[in-house]
Design an enzyme around this catalytic site. Sequence first.
Site, short mmCIF file in Angstrom:
data_model
loop_
_atom_site.label_atom_id
_atom_site.label_comp_id
_atom_site.label_asym_id
_atom_site.label_seq_id
_atom_site.Cartn_x
_atom_site.Cartn_y
_atom_site.Cartn_z
CB ILE A 26 -1.01 -0.01 1.17
CG1 ILE A 26 -2.16 0.95 0.87
CG2 ILE A 26 -0.34 0.30 2.50
CD1 ILE A 26 -3.42 0.65 1.61
CG ASP A 32 0.39 1.90 12.37
OD1 ASP A 32 0.54 2.98 11.77
OD2 ASP A 32 0.08 1.81 13.57
CB VAL A 48 -1.34 -7.74 14.59
CG1 VAL A 48 -1.26 -7.81 16.11
CG2 VAL A 48 0.06 -7.83 14.00
P1 ADP Z 1 -4.37 -5.08 11.94
O1 ADP Z 1 -3.68 -4.77 13.24
O2 ADP Z 1 -5.55 -4.15 11.66
O3 ADP Z 1 -4.72 -6.52 11.82
P2 ADP Z 1 -2.01 -5.38 10.24
O4 ADP Z 1 -1.14 -4.30 9.71
O5 ADP Z 1 -1.42 -6.34 11.21
O6 ADP Z 1 -3.32 -4.65 10.82
O7 ADP Z 1 -2.59 -6.21 9.03
C1 ADP Z 1 -3.61 -5.79 8.17
C2 ADP Z 1 -3.39 -6.36 6.78
O8 ADP Z 1 -2.42 -5.57 6.11
C3 ADP Z 1 -2.85 -7.78 6.78
O9 ADP Z 1 -3.57 -8.52 5.78
C4 ADP Z 1 -1.38 -7.60 6.40
O10 ADP Z 1 -0.88 -8.72 5.69
C5 ADP Z 1 -1.48 -6.41 5.47
N1 ADP Z 1 -0.24 -5.64 5.25
C6 ADP Z 1 0.90 -5.59 5.97
N2 ADP Z 1 1.79 -4.75 5.38
C7 ADP Z 1 1.19 -4.25 4.27
C8 ADP Z 1 1.57 -3.35 3.23
N3 ADP Z 1 2.77 -2.78 3.21
N4 ADP Z 1 0.67 -3.08 2.24
C9 ADP Z 1 -0.56 -3.63 2.24
N5 ADP Z 1 -0.97 -4.50 3.18
C10 ADP Z 1 -0.12 -4.81 4.18
#
Ligand code: ADP
Length: 188
Positions: free
Chosen positions: A11, A34, A127
Amino acid sequence: MTRITLVEGDITEQQVDAVVNAANSSLLGGGGVDGAIHRKGGSQILEECRRLRASHWGRGLPTGQAVATTAGRLPARWVVHTVGPVYWEDEYDDRAEQLASCYRESLRVAAELGARTVAFPAVSAGVYGWPLEDAARIALGTVAAAVAGPARELTEVRFVLFGTAAYGTFEQVWRGMGAGGEGRQGQD
Ligand code: ADP
């Protein structure tokens, strides 16, 4: 007419007006998407988040809500931070509604800023433990409804799925919802 599209990717690399961050209520950074957004976007994003904490959001951003900052060095103009719910079966209905609210509120905030294109990650599906297929159903259903109504001025809402498994799941759910095609469909 808003196009809903699915891509596999990162993203932080998206050329859109607003990218949505799956933040936590502290707004002060975390892991997953994040961490990636703050790392690539630079310290300007964190500085604005700190200002938000010092002013309107002293107790943190509640689950299901959304707030915007600069996107710093990202190609996007804004980051819309939203706080997804942690998955918990016992409170499924309330939390599913909070997850839907993340999508609705993020689109509302983005549209208010004048964004035309918005990219989402799979909020709560990392997470926070939300099962991917159900997260996809809520995400796609909520966004499809929003762009048929209050978010209709947007030209594109893009889901950016991290890895082939997440992309495949979203594509399958989207097809199951009658969207057809190969995972990159227009929504009329
Ligand atoms: P949450 O705490 O809301 O679960 P996470 O960041 O742990 O948020 O994960 C949300 C989703 O984003 C997961 O499917 C993860 O694989 C994905 N994700 C992690 N890094 C990226 C990135 N750089 N771009 C897009 N999606 C990502």
